[in-house]
Scaffold this active site. Structure first.
Site, PDB file in Angstrom:
ATOM      1  N   ASN A 169       0.803  -1.233   0.000  1.00  0.00           N
ATOM      2  CA  ASN A 169       0.000   0.000   0.000  1.00  0.00           C
ATOM      3  C   ASN A 169       0.834   1.281   0.000  1.00  0.00           C
ATOM      4  OD1 ASN A 169       0.819  -0.331   2.643  1.00  0.00           O
ATOM      5  ND2 ASN A 169      -1.129   0.258   3.541  1.00  0.00           N
ATOM      6  N   GLU A 264       5.528  -3.867  11.509  1.00  0.00           N
ATOM      7  CA  GLU A 264       4.242  -3.163  11.587  1.00  0.00           C
ATOM      8  C   GLU A 264       3.258  -3.997  10.804  1.00  0.00           C
ATOM      9  OE1 GLU A 264       1.171  -1.536  10.700  1.00  0.00           O
ATOM     10  OE2 GLU A 264       2.302  -0.132   9.440  1.00  0.00           O
ATOM     11  N   CYS A 298      -3.111   0.634   7.129  1.00  0.00           N
ATOM     12  CA  CYS A 298      -3.146   0.007   8.451  1.00  0.00           C
ATOM     13  C   CYS A 298      -3.738   0.969   9.467  1.00  0.00           C
ATOM     14  CB  CYS A 298      -1.751  -0.435   8.862  1.00  0.00           C
ATOM     15  SG  CYS A 298      -0.569   0.887   8.760  1.00  0.00           S
TER      16      CYS A 298
HETATM   17  O1  G3H Z   1      -0.666   1.192   6.035  1.00  0.00           O
HETATM   18  C1  G3H Z   1       0.112   1.593   6.889  1.00  0.00           C
HETATM   19  C2  G3H Z   1       0.710   2.920   6.801  1.00  0.00           C
HETATM   20  O2  G3H Z   1       1.765   3.010   7.712  1.00  0.00           O
HETATM   21  C3  G3H Z   1      -0.314   4.008   7.015  1.00  0.00           C
HETATM   22  O3  G3H Z   1       0.243   5.240   6.764  1.00  0.00           O
HETATM   23  O4  G3H Z   1      -1.329   6.695   8.041  1.00  0.00           O
HETATM   24  O5  G3H Z   1       0.193   7.663   6.363  1.00  0.00           O
HETATM   25  O6  G3H Z   1      -1.731   6.267   5.647  1.00  0.00           O
HETATM   26  P1  G3H Z   1      -0.712   6.532   6.689  1.00  0.00           P
END
Ligand code: G3H
Length: 496
Positions: A169, A264, A298
């Site tokens: 993603n 993570e 996430c």
């Molecule tokens: O999908 C996991 C990422 O660390 C989320 O990052 O909060 O900038 O969308 P974000």
């Protein structure tokens, strides 16, 4: 266009090459891995299916190059990172195009990801110069029974080869969030991109190549996780793993050796809404938090826990906000775009079917065409429904009505995940008490969860991960402490 202009050397006969010894190479396997465009469901790109021997080679080079790199002055390492950041931003368009085609990221978000990544690399270079250039000085006489006859100089030294595994993603941003701290700290780096997002990663690596990093210091291996995944993560040359993704991270952490791990692994980020919250502010905020990039973050809001007395009003306002979301191809910069794979779409559908069977209220009609799923708000979700606990990673958001704050906190803490959470209220004292009670790595007050700004600490509890990210924490995690003790003659107290 991908693989053209300065990027022409990273592709041959329609297959993108892998990066080893400072060069772009074709795998001896003669095989490739297809990357399916989530929108067209047709093969968009192909990458090399690297072999275990090629993994060994990349690891060996990274090990060798690291020794010299660790001796390179910190300011020079920072200078190269600044250069890579500038090149990355200069070439944001072709890299963003890959993100649109490989992972169906909306066009504007794809550009933002690349720009954010350049900024992250530059910030990391500056932060590294600040924190790695400092150490500690201790004297022995502060500990009982000791004289001032020992001085201890404490500094930070690199770990060796860091293995970086980013998720689909944010293939560029979550790759550089591992690469930049590793390099500034004097480590070398082996990158294993996700399949969807691999070509964007290869373009990003080429920006580091153009910046002029030493040969072998950075390697990028593509291929099937099922063939080279374990071999890479259990490789004796790896001295640290930084992984972002799903359950695979739990398997990696069980198999990895005695090395630092930064993991993570997703979240079921809960959003508690209290009676006094300003619903006109809350509704669009939750909708943005829950549905941006079609919920494939996430940190997306994954469950709304709203006080029953305001639930009807909140749901109505959220429905109005959802109605404004555009649905369609990423090239048109739609808010909701196809989810990354057919199997993701099938999984999301399973959760929706389960919720329907068990009596959830559908605020919109469930609609799916191929990988494209229209945004769906599910009201009156109960704890016996899978959607109450599982992470759809798609544009489906459950609402659970609660009768007390304690009920909301209990639901949040009963989850296997513990990444982020949020609370909406005008009562700041209450918000802080709720934050203290929520067992998650971060709690946002009056805003939906988010990782950024990228220098903020970012960590998950329970199945959400190990270690803490954020630029400073990643630099510290990718170093170890080294002490040099100077032993002096015992001082004499008798003067004259
Ligand atoms: O999908 C996991 C990422 O660390 C989320 O990052 O909060 O900038 O969308 P974000």
């Amino acid at each position: 266009m991908a693989g053209t202009g300065v990027f022409a050397e990273i592709i041959d006969e329609e297959v993108f090459k892998y990066y080893s010894e400072g060069e772009w190479m074709k795998s001896s396997s003669g095989k490739s891995v297809a990357i399916i465009n989530p929108t067209t469901r047709k093969t968009q790109y192909k990458v090399q299916a690297c072999t275990k021997e090629e993994v060994n080679k990349v690891m060996g080079n990274a090990k060798g190059a690291q020794k010299e790199w660790a001796k390179t002055p910190l300011w020079k390492r920072a200078e190269l990172l600044h250069k890579a950041a500038a090149i990355l931003k200069e070439h944001k368009d072709p890299i963003a195009e890959c993100l649109v085609k490989e992972i169906a990221k909306p066009a504007k978000d794809a550009i933002s990801e690349v720009v954010r990544s350049g900024d992250l690399v530059s910030y990391c270079a500056e932060e590294g110069v600040r924190i790695l250039g400092e150490g500690k000085f201790l004297t022995a006489d502060s500990f009982p029974g000791h004289e001032r006859n020992k001085y201890c100089l404490v500094s930070k030294i690199p770990l060796g080869v860091v293995l970086a595994i980013p998720p689909f993603n944010y293939p560029v941003n979550l790759a550089v969030s591992k690469i930049a701290p590793a390099l500034i700290a004097g480590n070398s780096l082996v990158l294993k991109p996700p399949t969807q997002g691999a070509v964007a990663c290869l373009h990003m690596v080429h920006c580091f190549h153009l910046a002029g990093f030493p040969k072998g210091l950075i390697g990028c291996i593509t291929g099937k996780g099922s063939e080279i995944g374990d071999f890479l993560t259990m490789h004796p040359g790896v001295k640290c793993i930084s992984f972002t993704g799903g359950d695979t991270g739990i398997a990696i952490s069980k198999k990895a050796g005695m090395i630092p791990l930064q993991m993570e692994l997703g979240g079921k980020d809960a959003c508690i809404v209290l009676e006094d919250a300003d619903l006109d502010q809350v509704a669009p905020n939750i909708v943005k938090g829950g549905f941006s990039y079609s919920g494939q973050r996430c940190t997306a809001v994954k469950v709304v826990l709203v006080m029953d007395c305001i639930a009807d009003a909140l749901v109505e306002k959220m429905k109005a906000s959802i109605a404004k979301l555009t649905v369609g191809p990423p090239e048109d910069d739609c808010d909701i775009t196809p989810v990354v794979t057919e199997s993701s779409a099938n999984y999301i559908e399973e959760l929706v079917v389960d919720a329907r069977k068990k009596g959830a209220t559908f605020c919109q009609e469930y609609r799916r065409e191929s990988n494209l799923i229209w945004p769906l708000l599910l009201d009156n979700v109960r704890p016996d429904m899978r959607i109450a606990w599982e992470e759809p990673f798609g544009p489906v958001l459950p609402v659970i009505r609660i009768n007390s704050v304690e009920e909301g906190i209990h639901h949040c803490n009963a989850s296997n995940f513990g990444l982020q959470g949020c609370v909406f209220t005008k009562d700041i004292d209450k918000a802080i008490l709720i934050s203290d009670a929520m067992e998650t790595g971060t709690v946002q007050i009056n805003s939906a969860p988010a990782r950024g700004p990228d220098h903020f600490p970012f960590q998950g509890l329970r199945d959400s991960g190990i270690g803490s990210q954020g630029i400073t924490n990643s630099i510290n995690m990718m170093t170890k402490v080294k002490s040099t003790v100077i032993n002096l003659p015992t001082p004499s107290y008798t003067m004259g």
